[in-house]
Write a protein that holds these residues in place. Structure first.
Motif, mmCIF file in Angstrom:
data_model
loop_
_atom_site.group_PDB
_atom_site.id
_atom_site.type_symbol
_atom_site.label_atom_id
_atom_site.label_comp_id
_atom_site.label_asym_id
_atom_site.label_seq_id
_atom_site.Cartn_x
_atom_site.Cartn_y
_atom_site.Cartn_z
ATOM 1 N N GLN A 92 0.834 -1.208 0.000
ATOM 2 C CA GLN A 92 0.000 0.000 0.000
ATOM 3 C C GLN A 92 0.865 1.253 0.000
ATOM 4 N N LYS A 93 1.892 1.250 0.829
ATOM 5 C CA LYS A 93 2.757 2.425 0.933
ATOM 6 C C LYS A 93 3.502 2.672 -0.380
ATOM 7 N N LYS A 94 4.022 1.608 -0.978
ATOM 8 C CA LYS A 94 4.749 1.746 -2.234
ATOM 9 C C LYS A 94 3.856 2.282 -3.342
ATOM 10 N N ALA A 95 2.594 1.823 -3.379
ATOM 11 C CA ALA A 95 1.670 2.290 -4.415
ATOM 12 C C ALA A 95 1.451 3.798 -4.302
ATOM 13 N N ILE A 96 1.383 4.300 -3.075
ATOM 14 C CA ILE A 96 1.232 5.745 -2.879
ATOM 15 C C ILE A 96 2.518 6.466 -3.270
ATOM 16 N N PHE A 97 3.659 5.930 -2.867
ATOM 17 C CA PHE A 97 4.940 6.536 -3.256
ATOM 18 C C PHE A 97 5.045 6.659 -4.777
ATOM 19 N N ASP A 98 4.658 5.596 -5.467
ATOM 20 C CA ASP A 98 4.790 5.582 -6.931
ATOM 21 C C ASP A 98 3.948 6.672 -7.580
ATOM 22 N N LYS A 99 2.717 6.837 -7.114
ATOM 23 C CA LYS A 99 1.862 7.858 -7.740
ATOM 24 C C LYS A 99 2.293 9.268 -7.347
ATOM 25 N N VAL A 100 2.720 9.441 -6.111
ATOM 26 C CA VAL A 100 3.092 10.770 -5.640
ATOM 27 C C VAL A 100 4.419 11.234 -6.248
ATOM 28 N N LYS A 101 5.319 10.307 -6.492
ATOM 29 C CA LYS A 101 6.595 10.691 -7.094
ATOM 30 C C LYS A 101 6.382 11.365 -8.446
ATOM 31 N N LYS A 102 5.415 10.884 -9.212
ATOM 32 C CA LYS A 102 5.134 11.496 -10.513
ATOM 33 C C LYS A 102 4.668 12.937 -10.345
ATOM 34 N N ILE A 103 3.932 13.188 -9.284
ATOM 35 C CA ILE A 103 3.451 14.544 -9.032
ATOM 36 C C ILE A 103 4.601 15.433 -8.560
ATOM 37 N N ILE A 104 5.447 14.902 -7.680
ATOM 38 C CA ILE A 104 6.605 15.669 -7.204
ATOM 39 C C ILE A 104 7.538 16.002 -8.362
ATOM 40 N N ASP A 105 7.705 15.060 -9.291
ATOM 41 C CA ASP A 105 8.578 15.323 -10.443
ATOM 42 C C ASP A 105 8.079 16.508 -11.257
ATOM 43 N N VAL A 106 6.768 16.626 -11.412
ATOM 44 C CA VAL A 106 6.219 17.778 -12.127
ATOM 45 C C VAL A 106 6.456 19.053 -11.323
ATOM 46 N N ALA A 107 6.236 18.982 -10.009
ATOM 47 C CA ALA A 107 6.510 20.144 -9.160
ATOM 48 C C ALA A 107 7.967 20.559 -9.282
ATOM 49 N N GLY A 108 8.851 19.577 -9.328
ATOM 50 C CA GLY A 108 10.269 19.866 -9.448
ATOM 51 C C GLY A 108 10.620 20.558 -10.748
ATOM 52 N N GLN A 109 10.049 20.090 -11.862
ATOM 53 C CA GLN A 109 10.376 20.716 -13.140
ATOM 54 C C GLN A 109 9.715 22.086 -13.288
ATOM 55 N N GLU A 110 8.716 22.360 -12.447
ATOM 56 C CA GLU A 110 8.119 23.700 -12.425
ATOM 57 C C GLU A 110 8.840 24.634 -11.450
ATOM 58 N N GLY A 111 9.868 24.113 -10.769
ATOM 59 C CA GLY A 111 10.658 24.960 -9.878
ATOM 60 C C GLY A 111 10.006 25.250 -8.541
ATOM 61 N N VAL A 112 9.137 24.359 -8.081
ATOM 62 C CA VAL A 112 8.492 24.555 -6.781
ATOM 63 C C VAL A 112 9.553 24.512 -5.680
ATOM 64 N N ASN A 113 9.505 25.488 -4.768
ATOM 65 C CA ASN A 113 10.486 25.598 -3.686
ATOM 66 C C ASN A 113 10.067 24.867 -2.418
ATOM 67 N N ILE A 114 8.767 24.903 -2.108
ATOM 68 C CA ILE A 114 8.234 24.258 -0.897
ATOM 69 C C ILE A 114 6.992 23.489 -1.307
ATOM 70 N N ILE A 115 6.864 22.261 -0.803
ATOM 71 C CA ILE A 115 5.669 21.479 -1.125
ATOM 72 C C ILE A 115 5.156 20.794 0.132
ATOM 73 N N CYS A 116 3.835 20.665 0.224
ATOM 74 C CA CYS A 116 3.218 20.034 1.388
ATOM 75 C C CYS A 116 2.198 18.998 0.937
#
Length: 389
Positions: A92-116
């Motif tokens: 269960q935890k890994k499945a959430i990590f996998d989906k959230v990482k894709k979202i963080i990667d987009v935040a990263g390429q948009e230059g997000v400084n802080i994320i919650c």
């Protein structure tokens, strides 16, 4: 969730246009133009492929003569769980990590400084079940647990401060559990943590079966990008909780939450509370809520006389930002995973303090004296009756 309303924004846009829409935006959001920020084509493509919403809005401040702008990009993530709740904990935890990482990667390429993230983002919100197993097995160390290790790498990769709300296992103090927000620096180090101050005892949300009121006060974390604080979920109903983060110098206060749209839920309050806090305390707020239905293996009751059930109802998302002037942006979907970005100028906080003088006129001395009397065992409320002399 096909039958669920997509969002309040969808209702408005489908029924208003022209001057009526402008007037609604002016009166409800605080400005006619949402100041939408253009996103990269690659970000939009990645979001479409991973099936999550992404949007960005600007919160500019007036240009000053003595201070340069303090621009910071802030993101919040809302999401559903990634695997059925009857699957093994690590799966269960890994499945959430996998989906959230894709979202963080987009935040990263948009230059997000802080994320919650939302409250207890790496697990289902199983506290309604009142069962200990396997849900307590999701608990982990705030400093060295697998979730923090996973996020450290991403924080360093994208020079991003990450606020991660987890179920903490306090191994130094008899393995006690806490509802804890871990603040990870852009260097990958854990700056510190804050434990949830106010624990609900309302129907399904009787979370004191798992953890009790926090013992960390109202910490504000000085990051490279600004001073941030975390008012975890139920704390948003407590005005003084919001106030103390402001007294300690917070410039942005996150409210990671898990709240539902059912009869006993809080959806009609959701658009008000974080916004009120931003106005009263002259700081930016970010309200984050999880998404979807979470069905559990065993039925549970809600002490309301109704039949037992296996889910709480809809977690309605609708995450949003609000500025210290009370202007807010459109929220994310009620039903879909999403990334919301705010490009904010933190200079606005002082500008609004100078303009509205709330801190100058707040009379803390009077309230301290009044509250000290309230706590006295012999306290008598200050009520004046018609025939009193």
């Amino acid at each position: 969730m096909d039958n669920e309303t997509q969002s309040l924004e969808a209702i408005i846009e489908n029924n208003l246009s022209g001057r009526d829409l402008d007037e609604f935006n002016r009166i409800y959001y605080g400005r006619k133009n949402h100041l939408e920020v253009k996103l990269k084509d690659s970000s939009l493509a990645a979001a479409k492929e991973a099936d999550f919403e992404v949007a960005a809005y600007a919160f500019p401040a007036k240009k000053e003569q003595t201070r340069p702008p303090r621009i910071v990009k802030v993101g919040v993530i809302q999401h559903s769980i990634g695997a059925p709740t009857d699957r093994p904990v690590n799966e269960q935890k890994k499945a959430i990590f996998d989906k959230v990482k894709k979202i963080i990667d987009v935040a990263g390429q948009e230059g997000v400084n802080i994320i919650c993230f939302q409250e207890l983002w790496n697990m289902p919100f199983a506290f309604c079940t009142r069962e200990k197993q396997p849900w307590c097995e999701f608990a982990e160390s705030a400093e060295e647990g697998p979730t923090t290790r996973f996020l450290r790498e991403l924080a360093m990769k994208y020079s991003m401060v990450i606020v991660s709300s987890i179920l903490e296992r306090d191994e130094k103090h008899a393995d006690i559990l806490w509802n804890t927000a871990v603040v990870i620096s852009d260097s990958g180090n854990v700056i510190g943590k804050h434990r949830k101050n106010h624990i609900p005892r309302v129907g399904d949300f009787n979370e004191s079966n798992y953890y009790m009121e926090g013992n960390t006060g109202h910490p504000v974390f000085a990051t490279r990008y600004g001073k941030i604080a975390v008012n975890i979920c139920f704390g948003r109903h407590h005005v003084l909780n919001w106030m103390m983060f402001g007294q300690n110098g917070a410039e942005i206060v996150f409210n990671p939450s898990a709240t539902i749209a059912a009869e006993a839920g809080s959806e009609y309050m959701w658009n008000i509370e974080a916004r009120n806090a931003a106005i009263t305390n002259c700081y930016f707020t970010a309200a984050i809520n999880r998404v979807g239905y979470e069905e559990f293996p065993n039925e549970f009751t809600s002490a309301d006389g109704k039949p037992a059930h296996k889910d709480l109802g809809l977690f309605y998302g609708s995450s949003y930002f609000c500025g210290p002037d009370g202007v807010r942006c459109p929220g994310l979907s009620r039903t879909k995973d999403g990334l919301l970005i705010a490009v904010m100028d933190l200079n606005m906080n002082r500008q609004i303090k100078d303009r509205r003088c709330y801190y100058m006129t707040q009379r803390l001395d009077m309230y301290v004296n009044s509250l000290s009397r309230v706590l006295d065992l012999e306290y008598k409320p200050q009520v004046v009756h018609e025939n009193d002399k």
